[in-house]
Design a protein around this motif. Structure first.
Motif, PDB file in Angstrom:
ATOM      1  N   ILE A 225       1.718   7.539  -2.259  1.00  0.00           N
ATOM      2  CA  ILE A 225       3.122   7.729  -1.890  1.00  0.00           C
ATOM      3  C   ILE A 225       3.878   8.283  -3.096  1.00  0.00           C
ATOM      4  O   ILE A 225       3.896   7.669  -4.171  1.00  0.00           O
ATOM      5  N   ALA A 226       4.493   9.453  -2.902  1.00  0.00           N
ATOM      6  CA  ALA A 226       5.377  10.029  -3.918  1.00  0.00           C
ATOM      7  C   ALA A 226       6.816   9.862  -3.445  1.00  0.00           C
ATOM      8  O   ALA A 226       7.063   9.507  -2.287  1.00  0.00           O
ATOM      9  N   GLN A 227       7.771  10.139  -4.335  1.00  0.00           N
ATOM     10  CA  GLN A 227       9.153   9.914  -3.934  1.00  0.00           C
ATOM     11  C   GLN A 227      10.131  10.783  -4.714  1.00  0.00           C
ATOM     12  O   GLN A 227       9.874  11.196  -5.845  1.00  0.00           O
ATOM     13  N   HIS A 228      11.266  11.066  -4.050  1.00  0.00           N
ATOM     14  CA  HIS A 228      12.461  11.580  -4.714  1.00  0.00           C
ATOM     15  C   HIS A 228      13.586  10.650  -4.275  1.00  0.00           C
ATOM     16  O   HIS A 228      14.361  10.940  -3.376  1.00  0.00           O
ATOM     17  N   GLN A 229      13.623   9.484  -4.881  1.00  0.00           N
ATOM     18  CA  GLN A 229      14.576   8.404  -4.580  1.00  0.00           C
ATOM     19  C   GLN A 229      14.949   7.730  -5.891  1.00  0.00           C
ATOM     20  O   GLN A 229      14.240   7.862  -6.888  1.00  0.00           O
ATOM     21  N   ASP A 230      16.038   6.978  -5.850  1.00  0.00           N
ATOM     22  CA  ASP A 230      16.521   6.334  -7.069  1.00  0.00           C
ATOM     23  C   ASP A 230      16.036   4.897  -7.224  1.00  0.00           C
ATOM     24  O   ASP A 230      16.409   4.222  -8.187  1.00  0.00           O
ATOM     25  N   THR A 231      15.233   4.416  -6.284  1.00  0.00           N
ATOM     26  CA  THR A 231      14.774   3.031  -6.341  1.00  0.00           C
ATOM     27  C   THR A 231      13.249   2.975  -6.326  1.00  0.00           C
ATOM     28  O   THR A 231      12.598   3.918  -5.875  1.00  0.00           O
ATOM     29  N   PRO A 232      12.667   1.881  -6.767  1.00  0.00           N
ATOM     30  CA  PRO A 232      11.204   1.738  -6.724  1.00  0.00           C
ATOM     31  C   PRO A 232      10.680   1.256  -5.379  1.00  0.00           C
ATOM     32  O   PRO A 232       9.506   0.908  -5.264  1.00  0.00           O
ATOM     33  N   GLY A 233      11.521   1.247  -4.340  1.00  0.00           N
ATOM     34  CA  GLY A 233      11.098   0.757  -3.031  1.00  0.00           C
ATOM     35  C   GLY A 233       9.816   1.386  -2.508  1.00  0.00           C
ATOM     36  O   GLY A 233       8.896   0.671  -2.065  1.00  0.00           O
ATOM     37  N   PRO A 234       9.682   2.730  -2.542  1.00  0.00           N
ATOM     38  CA  PRO A 234       8.442   3.340  -2.057  1.00  0.00           C
ATOM     39  C   PRO A 234       7.216   2.929  -2.873  1.00  0.00           C
ATOM     40  O   PRO A 234       6.111   2.822  -2.319  1.00  0.00           O
ATOM     41  N   MET A 235       7.398   2.686  -4.166  1.00  0.00           N
ATOM     42  CA  MET A 235       6.270   2.254  -5.001  1.00  0.00           C
ATOM     43  C   MET A 235       5.850   0.837  -4.645  1.00  0.00           C
ATOM     44  O   MET A 235       4.654   0.509  -4.648  1.00  0.00           O
ATOM     45  N   GLN A 236       6.825   0.010  -4.326  1.00  0.00           N
ATOM     46  CA  GLN A 236       6.501  -1.357  -3.923  1.00  0.00           C
ATOM     47  C   GLN A 236       5.785  -1.368  -2.583  1.00  0.00           C
ATOM     48  O   GLN A 236       4.863  -2.162  -2.363  1.00  0.00           O
ATOM     49  N   ALA A 237       6.182  -0.458  -1.685  1.00  0.00           N
ATOM     50  CA  ALA A 237       5.481  -0.329  -0.403  1.00  0.00           C
ATOM     51  C   ALA A 237       4.034   0.095  -0.636  1.00  0.00           C
ATOM     52  O   ALA A 237       3.112  -0.414   0.008  1.00  0.00           O
ATOM     53  N   ALA A 238       3.848   1.031  -1.558  1.00  0.00           N
ATOM     54  CA  ALA A 238       2.490   1.506  -1.861  1.00  0.00           C
ATOM     55  C   ALA A 238       1.618   0.370  -2.377  1.00  0.00           C
ATOM     56  O   ALA A 238       0.466   0.200  -1.929  1.00  0.00           O
ATOM     57  N   GLU A 239       2.152  -0.425  -3.304  1.00  0.00           N
ATOM     58  CA  GLU A 239       1.346  -1.515  -3.860  1.00  0.00           C
ATOM     59  C   GLU A 239       1.015  -2.555  -2.795  1.00  0.00           C
ATOM     60  O   GLU A 239      -0.129  -3.030  -2.711  1.00  0.00           O
ATOM     61  N   GLU A 240       1.996  -2.887  -1.974  1.00  0.00           N
ATOM     62  CA  GLU A 240       1.750  -3.880  -0.924  1.00  0.00           C
ATOM     63  C   GLU A 240       0.740  -3.365   0.100  1.00  0.00           C
ATOM     64  O   GLU A 240       0.028  -4.159   0.725  1.00  0.00           O
ATOM     65  N   GLY A 241       0.654  -2.037   0.255  1.00  0.00           N
ATOM     66  CA  GLY A 241      -0.281  -1.453   1.205  1.00  0.00           C
ATOM     67  C   GLY A 241      -1.611  -1.079   0.590  1.00  0.00           C
ATOM     68  O   GLY A 241      -2.445  -0.438   1.256  1.00  0.00           O
ATOM     69  N   GLY A 242      -1.829  -1.435  -0.684  1.00  0.00           N
ATOM     70  CA  GLY A 242      -3.090  -1.136  -1.336  1.00  0.00           C
ATOM     71  C   GLY A 242      -3.269   0.338  -1.649  1.00  0.00           C
ATOM     72  O   GLY A 242      -4.405   0.817  -1.762  1.00  0.00           O
ATOM     73  N   ALA A 243      -2.156   1.073  -1.804  1.00  0.00           N
ATOM     74  CA  ALA A 243      -2.208   2.513  -2.064  1.00  0.00           C
ATOM     75  C   ALA A 243      -1.726   2.812  -3.481  1.00  0.00           C
ATOM     76  O   ALA A 243      -1.340   1.910  -4.234  1.00  0.00           O
ATOM     77  N   TYR A 244      -1.757   4.077  -3.817  1.00  0.00           N
ATOM     78  CA  TYR A 244      -1.237   4.529  -5.110  1.00  0.00           C
ATOM     79  C   TYR A 244       0.174   5.090  -4.939  1.00  0.00           C
ATOM     80  O   TYR A 244       0.619   5.377  -3.822  1.00  0.00           O
ATOM     81  N   GLY A 245       0.855   5.269  -6.077  1.00  0.00           N
ATOM     82  CA  GLY A 245       2.216   5.796  -6.024  1.00  0.00           C
ATOM     83  C   GLY A 245       2.526   6.730  -7.183  1.00  0.00           C
ATOM     84  O   GLY A 245       1.966   6.605  -8.274  1.00  0.00           O
ATOM     85  N   ILE A 246       3.419   7.678  -6.912  1.00  0.00           N
ATOM     86  CA  ILE A 246       3.976   8.575  -7.926  1.00  0.00           C
ATOM     87  C   ILE A 246       5.475   8.329  -7.952  1.00  0.00           C
ATOM     88  O   ILE A 246       6.185   8.661  -6.998  1.00  0.00           O
ATOM     89  N   SER A 247       5.964   7.718  -9.011  1.00  0.00           N
ATOM     90  CA  SER A 247       7.373   7.336  -9.078  1.00  0.00           C
ATOM     91  C   SER A 247       8.240   8.501  -9.553  1.00  0.00           C
ATOM     92  O   SER A 247       7.765   9.634  -9.698  1.00  0.00           O
TER      93      SER A 247
END
Length: 369
Positions: A225-247
């Motif tokens: 999951i990558a993002q163009h947002q001001d919060t770490p919400g998508p990264m937290q979703a990625a971790e809870e879903g066992g995925a990777y993230g690009i903050s």
């Protein structure tokens, strides 16, 4: 009487000489140590300083500038200013009434209000972040965040197993669109099978909504999951879903340490120091600043320890090519998402074309409009 008169003249001369000698040590009006009032510098933020992202990065830059320029400046900050004319103009005028001589408006939606208020206050310098409208006392500034976005795309393209990458995006504006494109081109440069699915939230700062968007992309098969947002919400979703993230914006690894691979980051401090100094010494002139990675205004956050060494090395190699000017990511051939040729081979897009990008590259799923 003549003796008394001469004595009086002598005393007056001595007193005048003493005062004159004392004035030789007086500070000039422009000397910060002279006791003069510091220059008041205003900042308008679209979100809270504690958003851990965009506003947080700007505020780090503002505080860096304050530390560097010490008592010659005074900061006045206003958080959570909505991007509408009524609120923006009200806050701009409040800052002017408080004595601000330079104002940094840090979000795209403030643009028209900045131009309007600047026209009415020619003695104030305005800097608008990410916009494109200027005036004699209005400049714009941004960084080529697309360069580290491309590098983060390489990381995502190497780490995905499903070849589906989710992208939680804020608003359908050129700033977000060209970032998605750069990221996708980076990912597909190492993995041509990658598809980047985009979900628009129409928010900059809405933690629950942005996290939910990340979760929905995981349900669609994304494992990064990558993002163009001001919060770490998508990264937290990625971790809870066992995925990777690009903050984005700042290093968000502390919010999702098992997920965050890396992410594009901002370093506004040096730009703020340079700009305020120029206003202080009277050398500032309106410009459209769009700084590259070589300026240091944009960079890539540290790459996680769990990323394989060969992937790290590849990213470092491509970063070196960008810094040297060898790699310009918006040089053709580039196809749009329909597969049609958009930029011919050997042709490099102009700054104006990049800054006004309103189409998606091949590999992106979603609508840019």
């Amino acid at each position: 009487m003549k003796k008394y008169f001469l004595l009086l003249l002598l005393l007056v001369s001595i007193v005048s000489l003493t005062i004159g000698c004392g004035n030789q040590d007086a500070k000039t009006p422009n000397d910060p140590a002279s006791g003069d009032e510091p220059m008041k510098v205003g900042f308008i933020y679209v979100g809270p300083i504690g958003d851990a992202g965009y506003t947080y990065a700007h505020d780090l830059g503002a505080e860096f500038m304050k530390k560097e320029l010490e008592d010659s400046v005074e900061l006045i900050k206003v958080e959570n200013v909505p991007e509408n004319a009524a609120d923006t103009e009200r806050v701009l005028n409040q800052l002017i009434d408080q004595g601000c001589k330079i104002i940094f408006a840090t979000s795209f939606g403030y643009m028209d209000s900045v131009i309007k208020v600047a026209e009415e206050n020619k003695d104030v310098v305005f800097l608008h972040c990410s916009g494109y409208k200027t005036a004699e006392n209005v400049g714009t500034y941004f960084g080529q965040i697309e360069q580290p976005r491309y590098l983060s795309g390489i990381a995502a393209g190497k780490m995905t197993k499903t070849n589906i990458i989710g992208y939680v995006a804020a608003h359908q504006i050129p700033e977000c669109i060209r970032g998605i494109n750069a990221f996708t081109m980076g990912a597909r440069s190492v993995n041509p099978d990658v598809k980047v699915k985009v979900v628009w939230t129409n928010t900059w700062f809405d933690p629950p909504k942005e996290k939910d968007a990340g979760t929905s992309l995981l349900q669609d098969g994304a494992d990064v999951i990558a993002q163009h947002q001001d919060t770490p919400g998508p990264m937290q979703a990625a971790e809870e879903g066992g995925a990777y993230g690009i903050s984005y914006n700042s290093d968000m690894s502390k919010f999702a340490p098992k997920a965050v691979i890396t992410g594009p980051i901002w370093n506004w401090g040096p730009y703020y120091v340079k700009t305020v100094k120029a206003v202080q010494d009277g050398t500032w002139k309106s410009e459209k600043y769009w700084g590259p990675m070589s300026d240091g205004v944009v960079d890539l956050a540290p790459i996680a320890d769990f990323v394989p060494e060969d992937v790290k090395q590849l990213i470092e190699t491509e970063k070196g090519r960008i810094l040297s000017g060898e790699l310009n990511i918006f040089t053709g051939p580039i196809k749009d998402q329909t597969g049609a040729d958009k930029v011919p081979a050997g042709t490099t897009m102009t700054d104006d074309e990049i800054l006004n990008m309103d189409w998606f590259v091949q590999g992106v799923e979603g609508s840019p409009k």
